[in-house]
Enzyme design. Structure first.
Site, PDB file in Angstrom:
ATOM      1  N   ASP A  24       0.850  -1.188   0.000  1.00 25.91           N
ATOM      2  CA  ASP A  24       0.000   0.000   0.000  1.00 25.91           C
ATOM      3  C   ASP A  24       0.887   1.240   0.000  1.00 25.91           C
ATOM      4  O   ASP A  24       1.817   1.343   0.811  1.00 25.91           O
ATOM      5  CB  ASP A  24      -0.904  -0.007   1.241  1.00 25.91           C
ATOM      6  CG  ASP A  24      -2.024   1.007   1.133  1.00 25.91           C
ATOM      7  OD1 ASP A  24      -3.045   0.672   0.497  1.00 25.91           O
ATOM      8  OD2 ASP A  24      -1.884   2.118   1.662  1.00 25.91           O
TER       9      ASP A  24
ATOM     10  N   HIS B 269      -5.113  14.573  -8.884  1.00 24.29           N
ATOM     11  CA  HIS B 269      -5.152  13.208  -9.413  1.00 24.29           C
ATOM     12  C   HIS B 269      -4.051  12.976 -10.439  1.00 24.29           C
ATOM     13  O   HIS B 269      -3.605  11.834 -10.622  1.00 24.29           O
ATOM     14  CB  HIS B 269      -6.526  12.922 -10.010  1.00 24.29           C
ATOM     15  CG  HIS B 269      -7.599  12.792  -8.974  1.00 24.29           C
ATOM     16  ND1 HIS B 269      -7.635  11.748  -8.070  1.00 24.29           N
ATOM     17  CD2 HIS B 269      -8.668  13.579  -8.680  1.00 24.29           C
ATOM     18  CE1 HIS B 269      -8.677  11.880  -7.276  1.00 24.29           C
ATOM     19  NE2 HIS B 269      -9.320  12.989  -7.614  1.00 24.29           N
TER      20      HIS B 269
ATOM     21  N   ASP C 202      -1.836   9.725 -10.139  1.00 24.71           N
ATOM     22  CA  ASP C 202      -1.646   8.788 -11.259  1.00 24.71           C
ATOM     23  C   ASP C 202      -0.163   8.645 -11.599  1.00 24.71           C
ATOM     24  O   ASP C 202       0.309   7.539 -11.884  1.00 24.71           O
ATOM     25  CB  ASP C 202      -2.403   9.278 -12.496  1.00 24.71           C
ATOM     26  CG  ASP C 202      -3.914   9.123 -12.354  1.00 24.71           C
ATOM     27  OD1 ASP C 202      -4.360   8.499 -11.370  1.00 24.71           O
ATOM     28  OD2 ASP C 202      -4.645   9.630 -13.226  1.00 24.71           O
TER      29      ASP C 202
ATOM     30  N   GLU D  83      -4.589   2.527  -4.374  1.00 22.40           N
ATOM     31  CA  GLU D  83      -3.137   2.518  -4.208  1.00 22.40           C
ATOM     32  C   GLU D  83      -2.642   1.199  -3.626  1.00 22.40           C
ATOM     33  O   GLU D  83      -1.537   1.124  -3.094  1.00 22.40           O
ATOM     34  CB  GLU D  83      -2.698   3.672  -3.306  1.00 22.40           C
ATOM     35  CG  GLU D  83      -3.107   3.563  -1.850  1.00 22.40           C
ATOM     36  CD  GLU D  83      -4.509   4.066  -1.559  1.00 22.40           C
ATOM     37  OE1 GLU D  83      -4.800   4.341  -0.377  1.00 22.40           O
ATOM     38  OE2 GLU D  83      -5.326   4.184  -2.489  1.00 22.40           O
TER      39      GLU D  83
END
Length: 205
Positions: free
Chosen positions: A82, A95, A99, A125
């Site tokens: 994670d 974002h 990304d 994630e």
């Protein structure tokens, strides 16, 4: 010979009196159709952002590896990964930055794995790695290397440059595991242990 794919059909050929004349064969070029079908299957099993396997493909591979491990007595190990404080990344860098971080992470990890390993984005994630024929100590060493490699990543986007870290949980198949979900569940619990202990670290189930 030229890599085309042909659909073949044949039937007996008779005259009106029923006398057999031979057999007639029909061929149809279905190359484009088959390649499109293959591409659609690939897309259904691939995460479009990171270009690695998606959850569906990973779970299928895990089920198959579980059956193989039980049949031949081979070990396998799972890593649950994670990216730390990912919400903060999205808040600070949008974002686009999030990304970019996911892509940079995937590009960094893929070369570290064998062809037989399965690397997948499970959602958001969160990522998983299936390591066939790998014992816990080997998996822990790889997990530590992955953690160091992720901490060295610098992500660039329009809002700036930033670093990322990852928490990793590791679990090996156990004799008492009734299905692969139990192995996966322990890796997930180990991941949360790593996060609870301060993140940017590896924990074993």
């Amino acid at each position: 010979r030229d890599d085309r794919i042909l659909e073949r059909y044949s039937r007996g050929l008779r005259d009106r009196e029923g006398m057999y004349w031979g057999r007639i064969w029909f061929y149809r070029d279905v190359t484009e159709h088959e390649r499109m079908t293959e591409r659609l299957v690939q897309l259904s099993r691939t995460d479009m952002l990171t270009d690695i396997a998606n959850r569906r493909a990973f779970m299928e591979a895990l089920a198959e590896e579980y059956r193989r491990a039980r049949r031949y007595g081979h070990p396998f190990t799972l890593l649950m990964i994670d990216l730390d404080h990912f919400k903060t990344v999205n808040d600070n860098y949008g974002h686009e930055g999030g990304d970019a971080a996911l892509k940079a992470f995937s590009r960094t990890i893929k070369p570290m794995l064998r062809e037989t390993d399965q690397f997948a984005r499970m959602g958001g994630e969160e990522f998983s790695i299936l390591l066939p024929e790998t014992a816990l100590d080997e998996a822990m060493q790889l997990a530590e290397r992955i953690g160091r490699a992720v901490a060295a990543i610098r992500v660039n986007c329009r809002r700036g440059t930033f670093g990322i870290t990852a928490s990793i949980g590791v679990s090996e198949l156990q004799p008492q595991d009734a299905d692969p979900e139990e192995t996966l569940g322990r890796a997930d619990k180990a991941l949360y242990t790593a996060k609870a202990e301060g993140r940017n670290r590896v924990a074993s189930a």
